[in-house]
Scaffold this motif. Structure first.
Motif, PDB file in Angstrom:
ATOM      1  N   SER A   1      40.286  48.211  37.962  1.00  0.00           N
ATOM      2  CA  SER A   1      39.310  48.411  39.031  1.00  0.00           C
ATOM      3  C   SER A   1      37.886  48.540  38.482  1.00  0.00           C
ATOM      4  N   PRO A   2      36.898  47.967  39.180  1.00  0.00           N
ATOM      5  CA  PRO A   2      35.494  48.113  38.752  1.00  0.00           C
ATOM      6  C   PRO A   2      35.045  49.562  38.648  1.00  0.00           C
TER       7      PRO A   2
ATOM      8  N   LYS B   1      38.527  42.313  40.414  1.00  0.00           N
ATOM      9  CA  LYS B   1      38.801  43.210  39.286  1.00  0.00           C
ATOM     10  C   LYS B   1      37.653  43.168  38.291  1.00  0.00           C
ATOM     11  N   SER B   2      37.664  44.101  37.357  1.00  0.00           N
ATOM     12  CA  SER B   2      36.638  44.171  36.320  1.00  0.00           C
ATOM     13  C   SER B   2      36.952  43.187  35.195  1.00  0.00           C
ATOM     14  N   GLU B   3      36.046  42.276  34.956  1.00  0.00           N
ATOM     15  CA  GLU B   3      36.228  41.315  33.866  1.00  0.00           C
ATOM     16  C   GLU B   3      36.101  41.992  32.504  1.00  0.00           C
ATOM     17  N   LYS B   4      35.244  43.019  32.429  1.00  0.00           N
ATOM     18  CA  LYS B   4      35.068  43.742  31.160  1.00  0.00           C
ATOM     19  C   LYS B   4      36.349  44.470  30.767  1.00  0.00           C
TER      20      LYS B   4
ATOM     21  N   GLU C   1      34.766  51.132  35.233  1.00  0.00           N
ATOM     22  CA  GLU C   1      33.622  50.823  34.371  1.00  0.00           C
ATOM     23  C   GLU C   1      32.621  51.969  34.383  1.00  0.00           C
TER      24      GLU C   1
END
Length: 292
Positions: A104-105, A202-205, A108
């Motif tokens: 999940s973002p 979703k969070s790419e990082k 971050e």
């Protein structure tokens, strides 16, 4: 002029004393989860956020060290794994959370990067040398510049004052999850899911970091196993098909994922809240997970 210098000196002493108080408080309350170091005899480890906390030290019966911490992200978990590898641990197996929300973002932002730097961090992770020094050293030794510790200290004082002035006031936290009516459980689940799934993306990082963890394990011949933690029936109803697919990322690499989401859906007495086990549930789940 002398009076002014004297006032500045007194102010400096007050700030220094307050920083010292916050420093001691931070070590005992904020950094406590990050002060633990596994014994060198452990070869298997569990990495998770707060969902792994109910496992506590029950896992040590099976020679598995629980390295979970509330709000841990894949950024933090990678640092911990790097710490183990850099410090001579013979790591053979890692259990890692791949719950529906872990990419999940919001992770971050809500993570433990300021704390996991204690274990392992490199200057290359930061924008410049100043950011590296600030995150790794200044915020640790000068907690007056660490908003999280100041906020925690304020909450700590408020809780102490509440006990003093309202000693007979019972908190809702004293209620067992199974005591709450279903409407309240659903409402709690809705609030939780709103936080964990703020968008469809979703969070790419975080996804990139999870891939780096997979590569790190493969390079060091470490068996990596995904875990999906048990969820209450109320949470499962609201969750529906939401999933940022960390589990699918592991299975796409040929790795095993143990999906335990529904194993306690008929056992509300095993839950502390909508998506966290209580101590009893944690002990039973640990036995189910590791005795096999």
């Amino acid at each position: 002029m002398k009076r002014f210098c004297y006032n500045i000196f007194i102010l400096f002493i007050i700030i220094l004393l307050f920083n010292g108080i916050l420093f001691l408080f931070g070590i005992r309350q904020y950094y406590i989860e990050y002060e633990k170091r596994p014994a060198k005899n452990f070869g298997a480890f569990i990495f998770a956020d707060s969902h792994g906390l109910p496992i506590s030290d029950f896992s040590e019966k099976y020679n598995v060290f629980n390295f979970s911490a509330g709000s841990d992200s894949y950024f933090d978990m990678k640092r911990k794994i790097s710490y183990l590898l850099e410090n001579g641990y013979n790591v053979d197996t890692i259990f890692i959370t791949v719950d529906d929300h872990t990419l999940s973002p919001y992770r971050e932002i809500l993570n433990n990067l300021d704390r996991s730097a204690i274990y392992y961090s490199l200057p290359i992770e930061y924008e410049n040398q100043y950011e590296f020094l600030k995150e790794k050293y200044l915020r640790y030794y000068l907690p007056i510049f660490q908003p999280k510790i100041s906020s925690l200290f304020k909450s700590y004082l408020e809780a102490k004052l509440e006990v003093i002035y309202q000693p007979n006031n019972k908190s809702l936290n004293e209620k067992v999850w199974s005591d709450f009516p279903e409407d309240d459980r659903i409402k709690s689940a809705e609030g939780r899911i709103k936080l964990q799934f703020p968008s469809d993306n979703k969070s790419e990082k975080l996804e990139r970091t999870l891939l780096e963890i997979i590569h790190l394990c493969q390079t060091n011949e470490i068996k990596l196993i995904g875990i999906k933690f048990p969820l209450s029936s109320s949470y499962l109803k609201v969750l529906d098909s939401r999933n940022y697919s960390a589990d699918e990322l592991l299975t796409s690499k040929g790795l095993n994922v143990k999906d335990n989401k529904e194993i306690f859906k008929e056992n509300p007495e095993y839950f502390f809240n909508t998506d966290h086990l209580n101590s009893k549930g944690g002990e039973i789940f640990t036995k189910m997970l590791l005795s096999r």
